[in-house]
Design a protein around this motif. Sequence first.
Motif, PDB file in Angstrom:
ATOM      1  N   SER A  14      36.007  46.051  30.172  1.00 46.36           N
ATOM      2  CA  SER A  14      35.586  45.192  31.567  1.00 46.36           C
ATOM      3  C   SER A  14      33.977  45.209  31.377  1.00 46.36           C
ATOM      4  O   SER A  14      33.313  44.252  32.091  1.00 46.36           O
ATOM      5  CB  SER A  14      36.202  45.878  32.871  1.00 46.36           C
ATOM      6  OG  SER A  14      37.324  45.320  32.741  1.00 46.36           O
ATOM      7  N   GLU A  48      34.372  42.179  37.063  1.00 46.11           N
ATOM      8  CA  GLU A  48      34.962  43.014  35.895  1.00 46.11           C
ATOM      9  C   GLU A  48      34.144  44.184  35.901  1.00 46.11           C
ATOM     10  O   GLU A  48      34.633  45.254  35.582  1.00 46.11           O
ATOM     11  CB  GLU A  48      34.493  42.057  34.830  1.00 46.11           C
ATOM     12  CG  GLU A  48      35.502  41.069  34.290  1.00 46.11           C
ATOM     13  CD  GLU A  48      36.859  41.612  34.068  1.00 46.11           C
ATOM     14  OE1 GLU A  48      37.080  42.735  33.631  1.00 46.11           O
ATOM     15  OE2 GLU A  48      37.852  40.582  34.117  1.00 46.11           O
ATOM     16  N   ARG A  68      42.161  45.553  38.049  1.00 42.38           N
ATOM     17  CA  ARG A  68      41.995  44.643  36.911  1.00 42.38           C
ATOM     18  C   ARG A  68      43.065  43.543  36.736  1.00 42.38           C
ATOM     19  O   ARG A  68      42.740  42.308  36.737  1.00 42.38           O
ATOM     20  CB  ARG A  68      41.872  45.470  35.621  1.00 42.38           C
ATOM     21  CG  ARG A  68      40.661  45.812  35.090  1.00 42.38           C
ATOM     22  CD  ARG A  68      40.452  46.405  33.717  1.00 42.38           C
ATOM     23  NE  ARG A  68      41.362  45.686  32.650  1.00 42.38           N
ATOM     24  CZ  ARG A  68      40.670  44.728  32.139  1.00 42.38           C
ATOM     25  NH1 ARG A  68      39.504  44.301  32.300  1.00 42.38           N
ATOM     26  NH2 ARG A  68      41.238  43.921  31.075  1.00 42.38           N
ATOM     27  N   ASP A  72      42.892  39.531  36.978  1.00 41.14           N
ATOM     28  CA  ASP A  72      43.113  38.450  35.873  1.00 41.14           C
ATOM     29  C   ASP A  72      44.149  37.379  36.495  1.00 41.14           C
ATOM     30  O   ASP A  72      43.819  36.178  35.911  1.00 41.14           O
ATOM     31  CB  ASP A  72      44.320  39.483  35.001  1.00 41.14           C
ATOM     32  CG  ASP A  72      43.681  40.641  33.912  1.00 41.14           C
ATOM     33  OD1 ASP A  72      42.494  40.489  34.050  1.00 41.14           O
ATOM     34  OD2 ASP A  72      44.414  41.356  33.802  1.00 41.14           O
ATOM     35  N   ASP A  75      41.351  35.051  37.248  1.00 40.15           N
ATOM     36  CA  ASP A  75      41.133  34.331  36.132  1.00 40.15           C
ATOM     37  C   ASP A  75      42.007  33.216  35.484  1.00 40.15           C
ATOM     38  O   ASP A  75      41.693  32.180  34.900  1.00 40.15           O
ATOM     39  CB  ASP A  75      40.779  35.440  34.994  1.00 40.15           C
ATOM     40  CG  ASP A  75      39.690  36.488  35.308  1.00 40.15           C
ATOM     41  OD1 ASP A  75      38.834  36.055  36.187  1.00 40.15           O
ATOM     42  OD2 ASP A  75      39.500  37.338  34.695  1.00 40.15           O
ATOM     43  N   VAL A 101      43.864  35.806  29.276  1.00 43.35           N
ATOM     44  CA  VAL A 101      44.030  35.999  30.476  1.00 43.35           C
ATOM     45  C   VAL A 101      45.274  36.696  30.652  1.00 43.35           C
ATOM     46  O   VAL A 101      45.624  37.661  31.457  1.00 43.35           O
ATOM     47  CB  VAL A 101      42.946  35.215  31.312  1.00 43.35           C
ATOM     48  CG1 VAL A 101      43.341  36.132  32.769  1.00 43.35           C
ATOM     49  CG2 VAL A 101      41.693  35.158  31.086  1.00 43.35           C
ATOM     50  N   PHE A 104      46.277  39.654  29.086  1.00 41.45           N
ATOM     51  CA  PHE A 104      45.420  40.911  29.574  1.00 41.45           C
ATOM     52  C   PHE A 104      46.309  41.199  30.853  1.00 41.45           C
ATOM     53  O   PHE A 104      46.240  42.365  31.316  1.00 41.45           O
ATOM     54  CB  PHE A 104      43.923  40.692  29.834  1.00 41.45           C
ATOM     55  CG  PHE A 104      43.206  40.939  28.507  1.00 41.45           C
ATOM     56  CD1 PHE A 104      42.953  42.223  28.178  1.00 41.45           C
ATOM     57  CD2 PHE A 104      42.683  39.958  27.632  1.00 41.45           C
ATOM     58  CE1 PHE A 104      42.123  42.669  27.230  1.00 41.45           C
ATOM     59  CE2 PHE A 104      41.999  40.553  26.600  1.00 41.45           C
ATOM     60  CZ  PHE A 104      41.734  41.786  26.183  1.00 41.45           C
ATOM     61  N   PHE A 105      46.529  40.188  31.550  1.00 42.80           N
ATOM     62  CA  PHE A 105      47.484  40.591  32.801  1.00 42.80           C
ATOM     63  C   PHE A 105      48.644  41.523  32.638  1.00 42.80           C
ATOM     64  O   PHE A 105      48.799  42.537  33.267  1.00 42.80           O
ATOM     65  CB  PHE A 105      47.748  39.243  33.818  1.00 42.80           C
ATOM     66  CG  PHE A 105      48.742  39.451  34.610  1.00 42.80           C
ATOM     67  CD1 PHE A 105      48.333  39.998  36.015  1.00 42.80           C
ATOM     68  CD2 PHE A 105      50.190  39.178  34.713  1.00 42.80           C
ATOM     69  CE1 PHE A 105      49.393  40.379  36.966  1.00 42.80           C
ATOM     70  CE2 PHE A 105      51.087  39.484  35.581  1.00 42.80           C
ATOM     71  CZ  PHE A 105      50.485  40.407  36.875  1.00 42.80           C
ATOM     72  N   ASP A 108      47.133  44.810  31.465  1.00 46.85           N
ATOM     73  CA  ASP A 108      46.714  45.766  32.478  1.00 46.85           C
ATOM     74  C   ASP A 108      47.902  46.186  33.405  1.00 46.85           C
ATOM     75  O   ASP A 108      47.811  47.305  33.792  1.00 46.85           O
ATOM     76  CB  ASP A 108      45.748  44.838  33.413  1.00 46.85           C
ATOM     77  CG  ASP A 108      44.522  44.655  32.634  1.00 46.85           C
ATOM     78  OD1 ASP A 108      44.050  45.327  31.862  1.00 46.85           O
ATOM     79  OD2 ASP A 108      43.830  43.891  32.887  1.00 46.85           O
TER      80      ASP A 108
END
Length: 118
Positions: A14, A48, A68, A72, A75, A101, A104-105, A108
């Motif tokens: 991040s 971020e 986070r 996401d 994003d 993204v 990453f979601f 996370d």
Amino acid sequence: MRLSSLAKPLGWFSLALGAAELLAPRKIARAHGAPDGDKLVRAFGAREIAAGVGVLARPGSAWPLVARAGGDLLDVAAAGYAAKGAHGSARKMALVSLATVAGFFVLDSLVARSVARA
């Protein structure tokens, strides 16, 4: 390996991503098919960095990772919007960003869940 062990690396990621977004927002926005999106990219960079600091300051807490994951989602929306209006290589880049993204979601969210259970 426990997913919770990924909390600190996600925090460092991040910070690095946020720094890139703060230092080169126009270049990043242009590459994603949103040439006028530099202010949004800069704001996402600040978000971020804040998320990264939160994760590194409290690696045993799920809340910074939940933040986070929330970022996401923003994003994902921005990348989807950029992809809708972009053409050619910028559209491809926006779609790659959208997929990245989204991944990453999921990561996370899973790491936050693992940290919460630890």
